[in-house]
Design a protein around this motif. Structure first.
Motif, mmCIF file in Angstrom:
data_model
loop_
_atom_site.group_PDB
_atom_site.id
_atom_site.type_symbol
_atom_site.label_atom_id
_atom_site.label_comp_id
_atom_site.label_asym_id
_atom_site.label_seq_id
_atom_site.Cartn_x
_atom_site.Cartn_y
_atom_site.Cartn_z
ATOM 1 N N THR A 175 0.815 -1.221 0.000
ATOM 2 C CA THR A 175 0.000 0.000 0.000
ATOM 3 C C THR A 175 0.849 1.272 0.000
ATOM 4 O O THR A 175 0.318 2.370 -0.116
ATOM 5 N N ARG A 176 2.143 1.119 0.117
ATOM 6 C CA ARG A 176 3.021 2.294 0.213
ATOM 7 C C ARG A 176 3.359 2.854 -1.166
ATOM 8 O O ARG A 176 3.604 2.107 -2.108
ATOM 9 N N VAL A 177 3.355 4.177 -1.270
ATOM 10 C CA VAL A 177 3.818 4.847 -2.481
ATOM 11 C C VAL A 177 5.279 5.242 -2.259
ATOM 12 O O VAL A 177 5.596 5.981 -1.326
ATOM 13 N N PHE A 178 6.163 4.725 -3.113
ATOM 14 C CA PHE A 178 7.594 5.009 -3.001
ATOM 15 C C PHE A 178 7.975 6.149 -3.940
ATOM 16 O O PHE A 178 7.625 6.127 -5.127
ATOM 17 N N ASP A 182 13.152 7.227 -2.472
ATOM 18 C CA ASP A 182 12.969 6.042 -1.621
ATOM 19 C C ASP A 182 13.545 4.801 -2.295
ATOM 20 O O ASP A 182 14.326 4.053 -1.697
ATOM 21 N N LEU A 183 13.122 4.573 -3.532
ATOM 22 C CA LEU A 183 13.529 3.363 -4.244
ATOM 23 C C LEU A 183 15.036 3.331 -4.474
ATOM 24 O O LEU A 183 15.677 2.287 -4.312
ATOM 25 N N ALA A 217 -1.423 -5.440 -14.893
ATOM 26 C CA ALA A 217 -0.557 -4.358 -14.410
ATOM 27 C C ALA A 217 -0.068 -4.699 -13.004
ATOM 28 O O ALA A 217 -0.851 -5.138 -12.156
ATOM 29 N N TYR A 218 1.219 -4.517 -12.759
ATOM 30 C CA TYR A 218 1.792 -4.834 -11.451
ATOM 31 C C TYR A 218 2.374 -3.608 -10.746
ATOM 32 O O TYR A 218 2.542 -3.622 -9.532
ATOM 33 N N ILE A 219 2.691 -2.561 -11.494
ATOM 34 C CA ILE A 219 3.249 -1.352 -10.893
ATOM 35 C C ILE A 219 2.451 -0.146 -11.377
ATOM 36 O O ILE A 219 2.313 0.072 -12.584
ATOM 37 N N ASP A 220 1.912 0.616 -10.435
ATOM 38 C CA ASP A 220 1.186 1.845 -10.759
ATOM 39 C C ASP A 220 2.108 3.052 -10.620
ATOM 40 O O ASP A 220 2.928 3.114 -9.689
ATOM 41 N N THR A 221 1.962 4.002 -11.530
ATOM 42 C CA THR A 221 2.643 5.289 -11.404
ATOM 43 C C THR A 221 1.704 6.270 -10.721
ATOM 44 O O THR A 221 0.570 6.464 -11.170
ATOM 45 N N ILE A 222 2.140 6.846 -9.622
ATOM 46 C CA ILE A 222 1.369 7.880 -8.932
ATOM 47 C C ILE A 222 2.005 9.207 -9.332
ATOM 48 O O ILE A 222 3.067 9.585 -8.829
ATOM 49 N N TRP A 223 1.382 9.876 -10.277
ATOM 50 C CA TRP A 223 1.990 11.045 -10.904
ATOM 51 C C TRP A 223 2.347 12.119 -9.886
ATOM 52 O O TRP A 223 1.554 12.477 -9.026
ATOM 53 N N GLY A 224 3.570 12.604 -10.004
ATOM 54 C CA GLY A 224 4.061 13.646 -9.117
ATOM 55 C C GLY A 224 4.587 13.125 -7.797
ATOM 56 O O GLY A 224 5.123 13.898 -6.995
ATOM 57 N N GLY A 226 5.411 9.024 -7.175
ATOM 58 C CA GLY A 226 6.302 7.885 -7.362
ATOM 59 C C GLY A 226 5.573 6.654 -7.853
ATOM 60 O O GLY A 226 4.739 6.738 -8.761
ATOM 61 N N PHE A 227 5.822 5.508 -7.206
ATOM 62 C CA PHE A 227 5.297 4.230 -7.679
ATOM 63 C C PHE A 227 4.787 3.391 -6.503
ATOM 64 O O PHE A 227 5.254 3.523 -5.377
ATOM 65 N N ARG A 228 3.841 2.509 -6.824
ATOM 66 C CA ARG A 228 3.359 1.553 -5.829
ATOM 67 C C ARG A 228 2.912 0.279 -6.542
ATOM 68 O O ARG A 228 2.754 0.262 -7.774
#
Length: 231
Positions: A175-178, A182-183, A217-224, A226-228
């Motif tokens: 559930t974490r947005v990196f 972070d990554l 889809a396995y990786i979502d981009t959270i615009w502005g 990062g990724f989760r």
């Protein structure tokens, strides 16, 4: 604790629709994810394309028998998924033969659903204890931290070390947005100096490798941000 972002998955291979549905309904009430198959060939097709924590297998199947299923599962697919066999055959020789083929348990028909459920829970917990130290699952993706191997639908993704570490971070924290920082700092164990392309390229490589074997889809981009991990 079972390291899976979903509930444990069970494959039911039983050609009797009524019995198959009874087992399905009982397991679904216990929050298991279940797939129903009605022949040996359909069961093998499911195992080839998906990961399961347990298989419930009838012996008398159309197409090819439960014994043939066990042979293909263990020898051709090299799968160690535990199997509970259902059969009206109650002779000791039959049971011993199935255990030699790799069955984990044997339930004689007719059976009480309470007994089957109890056996299912025992084997799922046993698998969970084995998996909890090294394995992480999400959808059709399996990550083994002991070998640093990642596979989707049993196909090796052949990730680089950093690609593996990024994917492992996402699966461990669903559930974490990196952020890119972070990554980078967690996967490279180094100070981030604002090199955006490094993370972007690695994420793209991971997505492309997964896409070759799975459209999910396995990786979502959270615009502005990062990724989760994609839910």
């Amino acid at each position: 604790m079972y390291n899976d972002t979903n509930h444990p998955k069970i494959l039911i291979v039983e050609d009797d629709v009524h019995i198959n549905n009874i087992i399905y309904d009982v397991l679904r009430k216990e929050k298991f994810q279940c797939t129903q198959a009605y022949s040996g060939s359909e069961g093998i097709m499911n195992v080839t394309h998906h990961e399961y924590q347990l298989i419930i297998l009838d012996l008398m199947l159309p197409g090819f028998s439960g014994e043939d299923f066990m042979h293909r599962l263990r020898i051709e697919l090299s799968s160690d998924t535990p199997v509970i066999v259902l059969s009206a055959k109650d002779k000791l020789d039959n049971k011993l033969n199935l255990f030699k083929l790799g069955a984990a348990d044997y339930v004689t028909k007719p059976f009480e659903v309470e007994e089957l459920l109890a056996r299912v829970n025992v084997h799922v917990k046993r698998t969970s204890r084995t998996d909890s130290a090294t394995r992480y699952r999400h959808k059709n993706l399996l990550l083994d931290s002991g070998t640093m191997n990642a596979s989707v639908n049993q196909a090796d993704l052949k990730l680089t070390r950093q690609e593996y570490k990024i994917l492992e971070l996402l699966l461990k924290n669903p559930t974490r947005v990196f952020t890119k920082q972070d990554l980078y700092e967690l996967a490279w164990e180094d100070i981030y100096i604002g090199e955006d392309k490094t993370i972007t390229v690695h994420i793209s490589n991971i997505r492309n490798k997964i896409k070759r074997v799975d459209e999910e889809a396995y990786i979502d981009t959270i615009w502005g941000i990062g990724f989760r991990l994609a839910p």
